[in-house]
Design a protein around this motif. Structure first.
Motif, short mmCIF file in Angstrom:
data_model
loop_
_atom_site.label_atom_id
_atom_site.label_comp_id
_atom_site.label_asym_id
_atom_site.label_seq_id
_atom_site.Cartn_x
_atom_site.Cartn_y
_atom_site.Cartn_z
N GLN A 206 -18.34 -10.14 -20.03
CA GLN A 206 -19.08 -10.11 -18.43
C GLN A 206 -17.72 -9.54 -17.44
O GLN A 206 -16.54 -10.13 -17.69
N GLY A 207 -17.93 -8.61 -16.75
CA GLY A 207 -16.98 -8.11 -15.66
C GLY A 207 -16.47 -6.90 -16.27
O GLY A 207 -15.60 -6.06 -15.52
N PRO B 177 -25.56 -5.92 -20.16
CA PRO B 177 -26.78 -6.82 -21.04
C PRO B 177 -27.93 -6.09 -21.35
O PRO B 177 -28.64 -6.31 -22.16
N THR B 178 -28.20 -5.12 -20.44
CA THR B 178 -29.72 -4.58 -20.63
C THR B 178 -29.50 -3.17 -21.36
O THR B 178 -30.73 -2.72 -21.78
N ASP B 179 -28.26 -2.94 -22.14
CA ASP B 179 -28.02 -1.71 -22.76
C ASP B 179 -27.27 -1.97 -23.89
O ASP B 179 -25.92 -1.83 -24.07
N ILE B 180 -27.89 -2.57 -24.83
CA ILE B 180 -27.18 -3.09 -26.34
C ILE B 180 -26.55 -1.91 -27.00
O ILE B 180 -25.66 -1.96 -27.68
N GLY C 175 -12.05 -7.49 -35.85
CA GLY C 175 -10.88 -7.05 -34.97
C GLY C 175 -11.26 -6.30 -34.00
O GLY C 175 -9.91 -5.66 -33.54
N ALA C 176 -12.18 -5.87 -33.77
CA ALA C 176 -12.44 -4.73 -32.75
C ALA C 176 -12.05 -5.33 -31.26
O ALA C 176 -12.26 -6.60 -30.99
N ASP C 177 -11.54 -4.50 -30.35
CA ASP C 177 -11.39 -5.03 -28.98
C ASP C 177 -12.72 -4.90 -28.17
O ASP C 177 -13.06 -3.90 -27.72
N CYS C 178 -12.97 -6.21 -27.99
CA CYS C 178 -14.45 -6.34 -27.36
C CYS C 178 -14.26 -6.61 -25.75
O CYS C 178 -15.20 -7.20 -25.04
#
Length: 177
Positions: A71-72, A78-81, A63-66
């Protein structure tokens, strides 16, 4: 060398002033002892695959706000997981009442007092939680936070230090008279 009779009066005045200023600082801070700000972040040595699994769980079942890592979004990279996992871990931790077990993610997360915010990606801290709800920083604009209470408390402590230092100088001069 004896101290003047009013020496005890100056010490009493200093103690009374310190007590009043500490009380004022506590009242300005909401009557509570200020706690350190904390953030839940991904550990540096965590495997990318473990972090992705944790992100998937937290954004789904957890339930985290992701939204900010989509994208945007301001925290999408995406290069820094680790950065994206840290945002999600912190959001989950805050929404789950700052419980220690809410910042674990199979031992891939840890608490830090160092603000992980970078650029427009702002991480709310443990101080921005009220009744399990994460306060929204966006109303103040990116990179800005309400520090008015902190300034009042800081000013009080600076004043306390000045009065204390001045009193010590006065007492020292009296002792050498």
């Amino acid at each position: 060398m004896t101290l003047p009779n009013c020496f005890h009066l100056y010490l009493s005045l200093l103690a009374a002033t310190a007590t009043v200023l500490i009380s004022v600082a506590a009242a300005q801070a909401g009557g509570q002892v200020l706690q350190a700000e904390l953030w839940c972040v991904a550990k540096n040595n965590a495997e990318d695959s473990s972090l992705q699994t944790a992100i998937d769980w937290a954004c789904g079942q957890g339930g985290a706000d992701c939204g900010p890592i989509q994208q945007g979004g301001p925290c999408n990279d995406p290069t820094d997981i680790q950065k994206m996992a840290s945002y999600v871990f912190n959001n989950y931790y805050l929404k789950n009442g700052l419980a220690d077990e809410a910042c674990n993610f199979n031992n891939n997360a840890a608490l830090t007092s160092i603000n992980p915010s970078q650029g427009t990606c702002r991480y709310p801290s443990s101080k921005r939680v009220s009744n399990g709800r994460v306060a929204d920083d966006t109303s103040m604009g990116a990179g800005h936070a309400d520090m008015s209470r902190g300034r009042r408390v800081s000013t009080t402590w600076i004043l306390l230090a000045f009065i204390g230092f001045s009193s010590i100088l006065i007492v020292t001069r009296m002792a050498h008279v």
